[in-house]
Design an enzyme around this catalytic site. Structure first.
Site, PDB file in Angstrom:
ATOM      1  N   ASP A  73      23.081  25.674  52.633  1.00 24.05           N
ATOM      2  CA  ASP A  73      22.612  24.650  53.564  1.00 24.05           C
ATOM      3  C   ASP A  73      22.709  23.309  52.851  1.00 24.05           C
ATOM      4  O   ASP A  73      22.733  23.252  51.620  1.00 24.05           O
ATOM      5  CB  ASP A  73      21.203  24.910  54.126  1.00 24.05           C
ATOM      6  CG  ASP A  73      20.162  25.244  53.072  1.00 24.05           C
ATOM      7  OD1 ASP A  73      20.250  24.709  51.935  1.00 24.05           O
ATOM      8  OD2 ASP A  73      19.243  26.029  53.365  1.00 24.05           O
ATOM      9  N   GLU A  91      17.663  35.027  40.991  1.00 19.14           N
ATOM     10  CA  GLU A  91      17.105  33.893  40.257  1.00 19.14           C
ATOM     11  C   GLU A  91      16.515  34.265  38.891  1.00 19.14           C
ATOM     12  O   GLU A  91      15.345  34.000  38.603  1.00 19.14           O
ATOM     13  CB  GLU A  91      16.059  33.177  41.126  1.00 19.14           C
ATOM     14  CG  GLU A  91      16.647  32.686  42.447  1.00 19.14           C
ATOM     15  CD  GLU A  91      15.611  32.100  43.396  1.00 19.14           C
ATOM     16  OE1 GLU A  91      14.417  32.052  43.042  1.00 19.14           O
ATOM     17  OE2 GLU A  91      16.001  31.697  44.503  1.00 19.14           O
ATOM     18  N   HIS A 145      21.991  25.774  47.929  1.00 18.70           N
ATOM     19  CA  HIS A 145      21.052  24.934  48.679  1.00 18.70           C
ATOM     20  C   HIS A 145      21.281  23.501  48.192  1.00 18.70           C
ATOM     21  O   HIS A 145      20.697  23.064  47.200  1.00 18.70           O
ATOM     22  CB  HIS A 145      19.608  25.379  48.429  1.00 18.70           C
ATOM     23  CG  HIS A 145      19.308  26.739  48.954  1.00 18.70           C
ATOM     24  ND1 HIS A 145      19.354  27.028  50.300  1.00 18.70           N
ATOM     25  CD2 HIS A 145      18.965  27.890  48.320  1.00 18.70           C
ATOM     26  CE1 HIS A 145      19.038  28.308  50.485  1.00 18.70           C
ATOM     27  NE2 HIS A 145      18.806  28.849  49.298  1.00 18.70           N
ATOM     28  N   GLU A 200      23.808  31.277  50.320  1.00 21.33           N
ATOM     29  CA  GLU A 200      22.660  30.694  51.027  1.00 21.33           C
ATOM     30  C   GLU A 200      22.903  29.216  51.347  1.00 21.33           C
ATOM     31  O   GLU A 200      22.012  28.377  51.208  1.00 21.33           O
ATOM     32  CB  GLU A 200      21.383  30.850  50.194  1.00 21.33           C
ATOM     33  CG  GLU A 200      21.065  32.283  49.803  1.00 21.33           C
ATOM     34  CD  GLU A 200      19.773  32.425  48.996  1.00 21.33           C
ATOM     35  OE1 GLU A 200      18.894  31.538  49.104  1.00 21.33           O
ATOM     36  OE2 GLU A 200      19.648  33.429  48.263  1.00 21.33           O
ATOM     37  N   ASN A 206      22.254  36.805  41.954  1.00 22.91           N
ATOM     38  CA  ASN A 206      22.219  35.636  42.835  1.00 22.91           C
ATOM     39  C   ASN A 206      21.308  34.577  42.231  1.00 22.91           C
ATOM     40  O   ASN A 206      20.212  34.883  41.753  1.00 22.91           O
ATOM     41  CB  ASN A 206      21.677  36.095  44.197  1.00 22.91           C
ATOM     42  CG  ASN A 206      21.841  35.074  45.293  1.00 22.91           C
ATOM     43  OD1 ASN A 206      22.929  34.563  45.526  1.00 22.91           O
ATOM     44  ND2 ASN A 206      20.757  34.790  46.004  1.00 22.91           N
TER      45      ASN A 206
END
Length: 451
Positions: A268, A161, A238, A266, A202
């Site tokens: 979801d 990030e 996400h 990641e 990432n």
């Protein structure tokens, strides 16, 4: 609530039988098809991973994590605040546990994460450091952690990030103290510690083409031109229900065209709760869209879901009113999203038929104050790798001991789940468990409930 388990044998006299309906399918062995997700993914040349919590890698959680995924990411166990909470004092327990589990289940491990603005120990964030000191601390941390797992991890999320939403660099301890070149330095140190591990940057909200993803693209292009070791880009993903970026595949492809791998790291897909059939159908379509995009690009390494069950998801704690973001519900029942993933990977995309597995309750023997009961779980059109049944007593019956299952009773409600050794029920097969219980006056057959 009481937990009940012994090793006694069942009574032999059948005095009453009642079919109690369908099982709560905690984790069907192959769910819709006979092929685990990890095998479907491998056939496509992809990884399918999940973030895990080390302490939960037992029972049904561990069974699913081991059977369905070929890659694991420690959710928190490798972050700086976990591994070095006090300067010079290390705690590798959970990270080691996850690596050992992965080795035992022939899985890869994705290290997460070495350099981040969050979840750092207070001694680091509250310190006053010169640039030279900060650089030395970062190099030591990266070298120590990567060296510990040298040869054991497939990849590292080295830098996590680094960008703001507009594509500028995020103001962090690292950027403010070392400038933007902290990213190149971190990658270089990680490569020196383990030349075989694939090194990633990432970030989130970089799944589609936009200012933030373009900044990441330009950074990776620059690093490649400078000869800095960079092997891949992680798109966290996400996502919110119904908001998969239309440019996802295009974005994956443009990074691949730079000569790096791309991983969805990641995934979801959260929704406003409670869920309903329409939301679950949309979620399934969204999961399929993400997997389809990865399957379509040869350099998309694979997809990792950020927790596979809603009981182990970070979403409800962070996004008020949202949840149900993973492919399994809180009881380990696969949702439509699970079958959509299977379909995208070339498997069967429809759930097993209703009634494919059933549970039958019987009273084996009965006396003036108690009785011995048995439940038989049988499968015809599907298989199970774990199971759970529940019912509610109507006349004050109380289970006093159980065998071949882990049973709990709260008030009149009883829930029994498989023991560690008998969760598997093949097609055409069955398992049984038994229990002793007390009764007074009457012993009516209970009514089954799911959950």
């Amino acid at each position: 609530m009481r937990s009940l388990r012994t090793g006694l044998s069942l009574g032999s006299v059948l005095t009453g039988i009642a079919a109690l309906g369908a099982l709560l399918l905690a984790a069907p062995a192959a769910h819709a098809a006979d092929t685990p997700l990890r095998d479907l993914a491998a056939a496509k040349g992809k990884a399918i991973g999940t973030a895990v919590t080390g302490s939960k890698l037992t029972g049904t959680y561990g069974d699913i994590a081991g059977a369905q995924f070929n890659s694991l990411t420690p959710g928190n166990a490798m972050k700086w605040e976990t591994v070095e909470p006090t300067r010079g004092t290390y705690n590798w327990a959970e990270a080691d546990q996850i690596v050992a589990f992965a080795q035992a289940h022939n899985q890869q491990v994705r290290g997460h994460t070495l350099v981040w603005h969050s979840q750092n120990p207070s001694w680091l964030t509250n310190g006053t450091w010169t640039s030279a000191q900060l650089s030395a601390l970062l190099q030591d941390h990266i070298t120590t952690e990567v060296t510990r797992y040298k040869g054991k991890l497939a990849a590292w999320d080295v830098v996590n990030e680094p960008f703001n939403e507009d594509g500028t660099y995020r103001s962090t301890l690292w950027y403010n103290g070392l400038g933007s070149d902290y990213i190149a330095q971190a990658l270089t140190w990680a490569h020196a510690a383990d030349p075989s591990a694939k090194l990633y940057i990432n970030d989130y909200n970089v799944e589609g083409v936009g200012a933030k993803s373009t900044a990441l693209y330009n950074l990776v292009k620059s690093l490649k031109e400078r000869g800095v070791p960079i092997d891949g880009v992680g798109l966290q993903a996400h996502l919110i229900l119904g908001q998969v970026p239309s440019t996802l595949q295009q974005n994956i492809q443009r990074f691949a065209d730079l000569g790096v791998d791309v991983a969805v790291t990641e995934l979801d897909i959260r929704m406003q709760v409670p869920s309903d059939s329409a939301k679950l159908a949309q979620q399934a379509a969204d999961y399929k869209a993400v997997f389809d995009a990865c399957v379509a690009v040869s350099r998309c390494y694979g997809v990792t879901v950020w927790g596979f069950t809603d009981s182990d998801s970070w979403i409800p704690d962070v996004f008020s009113g949202y949840g149900a973001a993973t492919p399994y519900d809180e009881n380990y029942v696969p949702k439509p999203a699970y079958y959509a993933i299977a379909g995208s990977l070339g498997g069967t995309s429809t759930p097993p038929p209703t009634g494919a597995c059933t549970a039958a309750y019987s009273v084996q023997s009965q006396w003036n104050t108690g009785f011995t009961g048995q439940v038989r779980i049988a499968c015809s059109g599907a298989a199970l790798s774990s199971w759970k049944v529940s019912w509610t007593y109507g006349a004050g019956q109380r289970i006093t001991q159980a065998w071949n299952a882990d049973c709990t009773q709260s008030g009149a409600a009883v829930t029994c789940a498989n023991a560690s050794y008998n969760g598997t029920v093949p097609k055409g097969g069955s398992v049984t468990f038994g229990f002793n219980a007390s009764w007074s006056g009457s012993n009516p057959l209970p009514t089954v409930t799911l959950g």
